[in-house]
Design a protein around this motif. Structure first.
Motif, PDB file in Angstrom:
ATOM      1  N   VAL A  23       0.835  -1.206   0.000  1.00 40.11           N
ATOM      2  CA  VAL A  23       0.000   0.000   0.000  1.00 40.11           C
ATOM      3  C   VAL A  23       0.867   1.251   0.000  1.00 40.11           C
ATOM      4  N   GLU A  24       1.916   1.265   0.804  1.00 41.35           N
ATOM      5  CA  GLU A  24       2.777   2.449   0.873  1.00 41.35           C
ATOM      6  C   GLU A  24       3.466   2.709  -0.464  1.00 41.35           C
ATOM      7  N   GLN A  25       3.948   1.648  -1.113  1.00 39.36           N
ATOM      8  CA  GLN A  25       4.575   1.821  -2.423  1.00 39.36           C
ATOM      9  C   GLN A  25       3.566   2.330  -3.440  1.00 39.36           C
ATOM     10  N   ARG A  27       0.923   4.106  -2.821  1.00 40.91           N
ATOM     11  CA  ARG A  27       0.619   5.508  -2.513  1.00 40.91           C
ATOM     12  C   ARG A  27       1.680   6.440  -3.075  1.00 40.91           C
ATOM     13  N   GLU A  28       2.933   6.055  -2.929  1.00 40.98           N
ATOM     14  CA  GLU A  28       4.016   6.881  -3.462  1.00 40.98           C
ATOM     15  C   GLU A  28       3.947   6.959  -4.989  1.00 40.98           C
ATOM     16  N   GLY A  29       3.700   5.813  -5.634  1.00 49.36           N
ATOM     17  CA  GLY A  29       3.616   5.800  -7.081  1.00 49.36           C
ATOM     18  C   GLY A  29       2.433   6.592  -7.601  1.00 49.36           C
ATOM     19  N   TYR A  30       1.296   6.517  -6.903  1.00 49.94           N
ATOM     20  CA  TYR A  30       0.101   7.252  -7.315  1.00 49.94           C
ATOM     21  C   TYR A  30       0.321   8.758  -7.179  1.00 49.94           C
ATOM     22  N   ALA A  31       0.974   9.164  -6.104  1.00 52.77           N
ATOM     23  CA  ALA A  31       1.280  10.581  -5.914  1.00 52.77           C
ATOM     24  C   ALA A  31       2.208  11.080  -7.013  1.00 52.77           C
ATOM     25  N   ASP A  32       3.187  10.265  -7.382  1.00 54.68           N
ATOM     26  CA  ASP A  32       4.090  10.653  -8.467  1.00 54.68           C
ATOM     27  C   ASP A  32       3.343  10.768  -9.784  1.00 54.68           C
ATOM     28  N   TYR A  33       2.426   9.835 -10.027  1.00 54.05           N
ATOM     29  CA  TYR A  33       1.654   9.840 -11.273  1.00 54.05           C
ATOM     30  C   TYR A  33       0.827  11.117 -11.406  1.00 54.05           C
ATOM     31  N   LEU A  34       0.242  11.588 -10.303  1.00 53.41           N
ATOM     32  CA  LEU A  34      -0.621  12.768 -10.343  1.00 53.41           C
ATOM     33  C   LEU A  34       0.146  14.082 -10.165  1.00 53.41           C
ATOM     34  N   SER A  35       1.425  13.992  -9.868  1.00 62.33           N
ATOM     35  CA  SER A  35       2.207  15.192  -9.583  1.00 62.33           C
ATOM     36  C   SER A  35       2.271  16.122 -10.797  1.00 62.33           C
ATOM     37  N   VAL A  36       2.047  17.395 -10.534  1.00 58.40           N
ATOM     38  CA  VAL A  36       2.061  18.419 -11.588  1.00 58.40           C
ATOM     39  C   VAL A  36       2.857  19.609 -11.086  1.00 58.40           C
ATOM     40  N   GLU A  37       3.777  20.087 -11.899  1.00 56.05           N
ATOM     41  CA  GLU A  37       4.587  21.236 -11.494  1.00 56.05           C
ATOM     42  C   GLU A  37       4.069  22.543 -12.087  1.00 56.05           C
ATOM     43  N   GLN A  38       3.299  22.478 -13.158  1.00 57.49           N
ATOM     44  CA  GLN A  38       2.845  23.691 -13.833  1.00 57.49           C
ATOM     45  C   GLN A  38       1.615  24.286 -13.146  1.00 57.49           C
ATOM     46  N   ASP A  39       1.423  25.580 -13.341  1.00 58.16           N
ATOM     47  CA  ASP A  39       0.267  26.292 -12.799  1.00 58.16           C
ATOM     48  C   ASP A  39      -0.885  26.134 -13.785  1.00 58.16           C
ATOM     49  N   LEU A  40      -1.942  25.416 -13.374  1.00 57.48           N
ATOM     50  CA  LEU A  40      -3.014  25.060 -14.300  1.00 57.48           C
ATOM     51  C   LEU A  40      -4.197  26.022 -14.276  1.00 57.48           C
ATOM     52  N   ALA A  41      -4.328  26.821 -13.243  1.00 59.33           N
ATOM     53  CA  ALA A  41      -5.495  27.688 -13.138  1.00 59.33           C
ATOM     54  C   ALA A  41      -5.181  28.881 -12.254  1.00 59.33           C
ATOM     55  N   PHE A  83      -9.922   3.930  -2.578  1.00 57.57           N
ATOM     56  CA  PHE A  83     -10.149   4.007  -1.135  1.00 57.57           C
ATOM     57  C   PHE A  83      -8.848   3.899  -0.336  1.00 57.57           C
ATOM     58  N   LEU A  84      -7.712   3.756  -1.023  1.00 56.96           N
ATOM     59  CA  LEU A  84      -6.423   3.532  -0.367  1.00 56.96           C
ATOM     60  C   LEU A  84      -5.410   4.629  -0.635  1.00 56.96           C
ATOM     61  N   LEU A  85      -5.539   5.289  -1.780  1.00 57.63           N
ATOM     62  CA  LEU A  85      -4.509   6.184  -2.285  1.00 57.63           C
ATOM     63  C   LEU A  85      -5.073   7.585  -2.455  1.00 57.63           C
ATOM     64  N   GLY A  86      -4.177   8.534  -2.678  1.00 56.38           N
ATOM     65  CA  GLY A  86      -4.592   9.892  -2.985  1.00 56.38           C
ATOM     66  C   GLY A  86      -4.838  10.737  -1.756  1.00 56.38           C
ATOM     67  N   GLY A  87      -5.057  12.018  -1.991  1.00 59.19           N
ATOM     68  CA  GLY A  87      -5.296  12.954  -0.899  1.00 59.19           C
ATOM     69  C   GLY A  87      -5.336  14.371  -1.418  1.00 59.19           C
ATOM     70  N   ILE A  88      -5.347  15.323  -0.504  1.00 53.56           N
ATOM     71  CA  ILE A  88      -5.433  16.733  -0.879  1.00 53.56           C
ATOM     72  C   ILE A  88      -4.299  17.125  -1.809  1.00 53.56           C
ATOM     73  N   TYR A 111     -10.119  12.564   3.459  1.00 51.46           N
ATOM     74  CA  TYR A 111     -10.855  11.551   4.206  1.00 51.46           C
ATOM     75  C   TYR A 111      -9.945  10.382   4.570  1.00 51.46           C
ATOM     76  N   ARG A 112     -10.331   9.663   5.611  1.00 48.89           N
ATOM     77  CA  ARG A 112      -9.511   8.545   6.088  1.00 48.89           C
ATOM     78  C   ARG A 112      -9.463   7.419   5.054  1.00 48.89           C
ATOM     79  N   LEU A 113      -8.284   6.835   4.915  1.00 48.93           N
ATOM     80  CA  LEU A 113      -8.047   5.805   3.916  1.00 48.93           C
ATOM     81  C   LEU A 113      -7.945   4.425   4.542  1.00 48.93           C
ATOM     82  N   ALA A 114      -8.331   3.423   3.748  1.00 50.54           N
ATOM     83  CA  ALA A 114      -8.073   2.025   4.090  1.00 50.54           C
ATOM     84  C   ALA A 114      -6.619   1.712   3.696  1.00 50.54           C
ATOM     85  N   PRO A 115      -6.042   0.670   4.233  1.00 48.69           N
ATOM     86  CA  PRO A 115      -6.628  -0.305   5.156  1.00 48.69           C
ATOM     87  C   PRO A 115      -6.583   0.119   6.617  1.00 48.69           C
TER      88      PRO A 115
END
Length: 319
Positions: A23-25, A27-41, A83-88, A111-115
């Motif tokens: 799960v921890e791995q 979470r790290e990979g999902y955060a990297d996948y969604l990571s954005v450095e540019q200003d979108l709005a 229900f396991l990954l992601g966040g603000i 919101y709180r994540l599983a597991p």
């Protein structure tokens, strides 16, 4: 069946199956996948706060306010991630675009994540934040009484469940729900191997891995608040936009939920995206997936149409 569109295939073809990781791995990979450095709005304000939670906890939130005079509707956006990954932080780029494109205040809960916290802990947090948003428009800087809920994937599940809970509990008054390729049942009766190839981001084993972590047991999975498609009655729910993607193992359960809402008399706008895969909606940055922006525009058009009559009546009263 189509091949994935080149735009999205280029983004997700190298993403390994999530169920192969801890799960921890993941979470790290999902955060990297969604990571954005540019200003979108360009927004008027972005601020962090906390909301009292349902179990003596507090729920961190981030509030996004668009530029303009308002009054702005409020949308509680519930992030995906099985229900396991992601966040603000990981969903910050998506929420910025939502606030800007939909011209609404977006409230994003952590919101709180599983597991660590199994069903229904995360859902209870989402419901608490929705109740708070409905009662705190003055704090949010708007006097609009329009309240939307929305989410993608697991977030779409949570948005549907929050809408069900609000109906069953007698509030808050949710005016619209936006369900982006939602997972609507835990039981895999819509399993479609052809849409779950390794180049298409998630597969059936990924979904099973996610549900196994989220649920304590199959009995919990039978709850309509875990599996909205299993609800015996879907009447008197907010109007809905449901988006589905052709090459997504969640495709058919999203279609089935849209059909059941319509059969129950709920106004539904269902848009299906050919050649798209699970996660396409979150690809709003470079390498840009144009249909993610098309989907944002589609949601905006549906919301405008749904509230056009109300706005006309308000204008007549003012005149």
């Amino acid at each position: 069946m189509s091949e994935a569109h080149p735009d999205i295939k280029a983004v997700v073809s190298e993403v390994p199956p999530l169920h192969q990781f801890s799960v921890e791995q993941a979470r790290e990979g999902y955060a990297d996948y969604l990571s954005v450095e540019q200003d979108l709005a360009s927004l008027a304000d972005v601020r962090d706060s906390v909301v009292p939670g349902p179990d003596g906890n507090t729920v961190p939130i981030r509030v996004y306010t668009p530029e303009g005079e308002g009054p702005f509707p409020v949308m509680v956006w519930l992030h995906g991630g099985g229900f396991l990954l992601g966040g603000i932080e990981s969903y910050d780029p998506v929420c910025r675009v939502l606030a800007d494109e939909l011209d609404c205040i977006v409230v994003s809960p952590e919101y709180r994540l599983a597991p660590e916290h199994k069903f229904p802990a995360g859902l209870r947090d989402c419901y608490a934040v929705t109740e708070w948003a409905a009662d705190r428009t003055d704090v949010l800087g708007t006097d609009s009484d329009e309240l939307f809920v929305g989410g993608d994937s697991a977030g779409g599940n949570l948005a549907a469940a929050v809408s069900l809970m609000a109906r069953d509990k007698g509030g808050p008054d949710i005016d619209y729900q936006v369900l982006v390729y939602p997972t609507t049942t835990f039981s895999y009766e819509f399993a479609d191997e052809a849409s779950g190839g390794e180049s298409y981001f998630i597969t059936e084993p990924d979904l099973e891995w996610s549900w196994e972590h989220y649920l304590e047991n199959d009995i919990d999975g039978m709850s309509p608040y875990a599996s909205p498609l299993r609800a015996s009655d879907l009447s008197d729910l907010p109007p809905a936009t449901v988006l589905t993607a052709e090459l997504d193992p969640l495709r058919e359960e999203g279609v089935a939920y849209a059909d059941r809402l319509e059969d129950a008399g709920v106004p539904v706008e269902h848009t299906h995206y050919d050649e798209m895969v699970h996660s396409f909606f979150t690809n709003v940055a470079e390498p840009r997936v144009e249909r993610a922006w098309d989907a944002m525009a589609e949601i905006d058009a549906h919301l405008d149409a749904a509230f056009a009559d109300d706005k006309e009546q308000e204008d007549l009263l003012v005149a």
